[in-house]
Design an enzyme around this catalytic site. Structure first.
Site, mmCIF file in Angstrom:
data_model
loop_
_atom_site.group_PDB
_atom_site.id
_atom_site.type_symbol
_atom_site.label_atom_id
_atom_site.label_comp_id
_atom_site.label_asym_id
_atom_site.label_seq_id
_atom_site.Cartn_x
_atom_site.Cartn_y
_atom_site.Cartn_z
ATOM 1 N N SER A 1 0.907 -1.222 -0.148
ATOM 2 C CA SER A 1 0.162 0.048 -0.047
ATOM 3 C C SER A 1 1.175 1.368 0.129
ATOM 4 O O SER A 1 1.869 1.562 0.585
ATOM 5 C CB SER A 1 -0.941 -0.073 1.279
ATOM 6 O OG SER A 1 -1.726 1.409 1.377
ATOM 7 N N LYS B 1 -13.781 -3.165 2.079
ATOM 8 C CA LYS B 1 -14.705 -2.023 1.910
ATOM 9 C C LYS B 1 -16.066 -2.301 2.405
ATOM 10 O O LYS B 1 -16.752 -1.195 3.130
ATOM 11 C CB LYS B 1 -14.707 -1.454 0.652
ATOM 12 C CG LYS B 1 -13.320 -0.710 0.340
ATOM 13 C CD LYS B 1 -13.243 -0.359 -0.986
ATOM 14 C CE LYS B 1 -11.797 0.179 -1.322
ATOM 15 N NZ LYS B 1 -11.758 0.805 -2.574
#
Ligand code: ATR
Length: 271
Positions: free
Chosen positions: A14, A65
């Protein structure tokens, strides 16, 4: 020190920690920003621990998510309309959810790439979470129509139905597509796997922009096809990534960082 983090699995590569630390440096803000990798069924426990330790907010990437959306006490519009959240803020004992992916993409197209979606025909390839998150701000910004094409037609039809009140949204299978799209976005996961959506070259005829939502993979199969057919502008998702991060930072801390220099630094040439 105000604590923030990105949650994902895997999270090793990330870029969010570097982006947010760069933003904090712009303002001289004293924050920490970690990368946290909950087990696949451990999102909620990790979240609760982070909040108990005084965390102020998190970003969320795959596959959490929807878990983030489910964990929220309050959902702002971008999250509510997509059923997913890429950003949580913890305030006054409650968890507030938003989703900045779509606005990040829109800003990248309009501000960084200098193209408008107003009056344009926009084609999304793919009908997963990425399209769901990204399509709505584009419709609302004034696109003439959005076509959602997917290998599995029923998923494209579901998005068309869910967003029908927001504008003209059509569903299609890959083999039904013809030319006439101004902006073509690859929101399938093919960019991660070295494949591409099986659409014919004609689909790209006349398009001004081909946009790969995945970032850091160079010239993906989708971008290669667009380049071969002569689409004048190609982009990957690095600008979207930085812009959604800037939206998150502004939401958490009340000031929006500059993005252009960071995007330039992170951009890998598409060759
Ligand atoms: P995300 O949240 O990244 O959108 P997702 O919800 O799993 O992930 O959706 C992945 C998308 O990539 C789907 O549209 C999927 O198509 P299906 O709905 O038909 O599965 C699409 N996809 C994945 N591999 C693909 C491939 N080889 N060719 C075309 N589409 C592909």
């Amino acid at each position: 020190t105000d604590r923030y983090a990105v949650f994902g699995n895997p999270i090793g590569h990330s870029k969010s920690p570097a982006i947010h630390r760069g933003f904090a440096a712009q303002f001289g803000d004293d924050i920490s920003y970690e990368a946290i990798e909950p087990s696949l069924d451990g999102f909620r426990a990790s979240l609760e621990r982070f909040i108990a330790e005084g965390g102020r907010g998190i970003n969320i990437t795959a596959p959490f998510k929807t878990d983030a959306f489910d964990a929220a006490d309050l959902r702002l519009e971008g999250a509510e309309l997509t059923g997913a959240s890429n950003c949580l803020k913890f305030e006054d004992g409650s968890i507030v959810a938003e989703n900045f992916d779509g606005i990040g993409l829109l800003r990248d197209i309009e501000v960084n790439l200098g193209q408008t979606v107003v009056g344009k025909n926009v084609l999304f390839l793919g009908a997963g979470g990425a399209t769901r998150g990204a399509a709505l701000p584009i419709l609302r910004a004034g696109a003439a129509q959005v076509v959602v094409a997917n290998r599995t037609l029923t998923k494209a039809q579901a998005i068309a139905r869910d967003f029908a009140a927001e504008g003209t949204v059509l569903a299609a299978g890959f083999d039904e597509l013809t030319s006439g799209h101004d902006i073509i976005l690859n929101a399938t996961s093919t960019g991660l796997f070295g494949t591409r959506p099986e659409v014919s070259d004609d689909v790209f005829d006349g398009a001004a922009l081909a946009y790969e939502l995945v970032y850091g993979k160079g010239l993906t199969g989708f971008l290669q096809q667009a380049q071969d057919v002569g689409v004048p502008t190609l982009a990957d998702g690095v600008g979207m990534l930085v812009e959604q991060a800037a939206e998150a930072y502004a939401w958490w801390r009340g000031k929006r960082p500059e993005t252009a220099a960071l995007i330039e630094k992170m951009t890998v040439p598409l060759t």
